[in-house]
Motif scaffolding. Structure first.
Motif, mmCIF file in Angstrom:
data_model
loop_
_atom_site.group_PDB
_atom_site.id
_atom_site.type_symbol
_atom_site.label_atom_id
_atom_site.label_comp_id
_atom_site.label_asym_id
_atom_site.label_seq_id
_atom_site.Cartn_x
_atom_site.Cartn_y
_atom_site.Cartn_z
ATOM 1 N N ALA A 1 71.734 -25.766 -13.217
ATOM 2 C CA ALA A 1 73.069 -25.395 -12.747
ATOM 3 C C ALA A 1 74.121 -26.325 -13.335
ATOM 4 O O ALA A 1 75.233 -25.886 -13.711
ATOM 5 C CB ALA A 1 73.114 -25.435 -11.221
ATOM 6 N N THR A 2 73.800 -27.614 -13.442
ATOM 7 C CA THR A 2 74.726 -28.582 -14.046
ATOM 8 C C THR A 2 75.000 -28.222 -15.487
ATOM 9 O O THR A 2 76.147 -28.291 -15.957
ATOM 10 C CB THR A 2 74.133 -29.996 -13.954
ATOM 11 N N ARG B 1 74.920 -25.279 -16.972
ATOM 12 C CA ARG B 1 75.812 -24.117 -17.085
ATOM 13 C C ARG B 1 77.237 -24.468 -16.655
ATOM 14 O O ARG B 1 78.222 -24.043 -17.284
ATOM 15 C CB ARG B 1 75.276 -22.960 -16.239
ATOM 16 N N LYS B 2 77.372 -25.245 -15.573
ATOM 17 C CA LYS B 2 78.697 -25.579 -15.053
ATOM 18 C C LYS B 2 79.481 -26.472 -16.013
ATOM 19 O O LYS B 2 80.688 -26.287 -16.208
ATOM 20 C CB LYS B 2 78.543 -26.276 -13.706
ATOM 21 N N GLU B 3 78.787 -27.444 -16.626
ATOM 22 C CA GLU B 3 79.463 -28.430 -17.468
ATOM 23 C C GLU B 3 79.586 -28.003 -18.932
ATOM 24 O O GLU B 3 80.229 -28.699 -19.725
ATOM 25 C CB GLU B 3 78.693 -29.758 -17.411
#
Length: 360
Positions: A207-208, A210-212
């Protein structure tokens, strides 16, 4: 569960079996790579490990050349080069040469695991002082500049670097923590997360990433995120077959959990079952609660892997194993490929992109 087309790949540590040798482990690696090439697997990566009696893969670039010369369909790469122990220039040279020899088929996976204080010291080029680690991000950026070129005025801009050689390896960041996801995301690189090493951090790390994620300014980077989920699995004709084939690996994992290494390699199935007192326990899929290894029959294993990939929005799955018997190892990968119809999916993919003519 419906079968969705999915790319499945292999990361190999060249397991050394009890009573066997590293030379025999390398032969099995070449046999498995040849089989994977025909079965429809997408990538074949070689690990870099040091001082581990149960694993013989210490120099991935040597194995990459051997595997690529014996296969034609696979992308071949490192899973991963221990970049904290390497010069960016030397790694860039080596992998551009590999890509020049095997155009469009080379992956460069970068990692930063430690081999332990003694081996980390043995790997140092200088023994005069305790090494001060260079920031990992800075080393990755330097390597990417070797691929793309340095700005005028930079000292390295004067160094000739494969002038006239087209193409560069695809660059990946490999890791088992959210910190590696941040590096991959901020540089816009491909990311592979080792859920076989740290399953509890898989959701956060992916998730990190994709988010970053930020589009990359580098030629080997990406404009949108792309990720692989690393999983340790064993596939058998039946559940019992799978659990039996997994027994040797289970002994190695239990020793590792106590900080010990298997001194004589992966134990034979018979010895492992004796040490365990019977078959390992089967895993029944629970979202968000993943084990370090999964052993199952083909259809159930396929459904589990599809569910895991969907949970973290992975684009591919890459498989590792510690199977004691060579025939069980080859059978495991054959059954998994058949379950996902990897050969059929590859034919369909190539047919779609070449106007109906498949070239495999």
């Amino acid at each position: 569960m419906e079968v969705y087309p999915m790319k499945i790949s292999i990361v190999d540590t060249s397991p050394v079996l009890a009573g066997s040798t590293a030379a025999e482990a390398y032969k099995l690696t070449l046999d498995l790579a040849a089989q994977a090439d025909q079965l429809g697997y997408s990538r074949y990566w070689m690990a870099e490990l040091h001082g581990v009696p149960s694993n013989a893969s210490t120099s991935p670039e040597i194995a990459i050349a051997a595997i690529a010369s014996r296969t034609s369909n696979l992308r071949v790469g490192s899973g991963a080069v221990l970049f904290n122990q390497r010069s960016p220039y030397r790694v860039a040279e080596t992998f551009v040469q590999l890509n020049a020899m095997f155009p469009g088929r080379i992956d460069l996976g970068l990692g930063r695991a430690t081999a332990g204080p003694l081996l980390d010291f043995a790997l140092q080029s200088s023994r005069q002082a305790v090494a001060t680690p260079e920031p990992y991000d800075d080393k990755v950026v330097e390597l990417l500049h070797w691929f793309d070129g340095f700005e005028d005025g930079h000292p390295f801009a004067q160094v000739p670097f494969f002038d006239g050689v087209a193409g560069r390896p695809k660059t990946w960041i490999l890791g088992s923590s959210p910190a590696s996801a941040v590096v991959a995301a901020r540089l816009g690189l491909r990311y592979a997360f080792a859920a076989n090493l740290n399953p509890g951090a898989a959701h956060t790390a992916m998730a990190t990433y994709r988010k970053e994620f930020q589009p990359s300014p580098f030629s080997t980077g990406l404009q949108s995120p792309y990720s692989i989920l690393g999983v340790s699995v064993v596939c058998g004709e039946t559940e019992e077959d799978a659990l039996r084939a997994d027994a040797g690996g289970e002994v190695v994992r239990r020793l590792a959990a106590t900080g010990r290494l298997a001194p004589n390699g992966v134990p034979t199935t018979a010895d492992a079952l004796d040490q365990l007192g019977g078959l390992p326990q089967p895993y029944h899929y629970t979202p968000g609660r993943w084990p370090m290894n999964i052993a199952a029959a083909p259809d159930r294993l396929r459904d589990i892997l599809q569910s895991m990939a969907a949970e973290v929005e992975a684009d591919e799955v890459i498989i590792q194993d510690l199977i004691a018997q060579p025939e069980d190892r080859l059978t495991s990968y054959r059954l998994l490929a058949e379950s996902f119809d990897l050969r059929g999916n590859r034919q369909e993919s190539i047919s779609t992109t070449t106007g109906g003519t498949a070239h495999v």
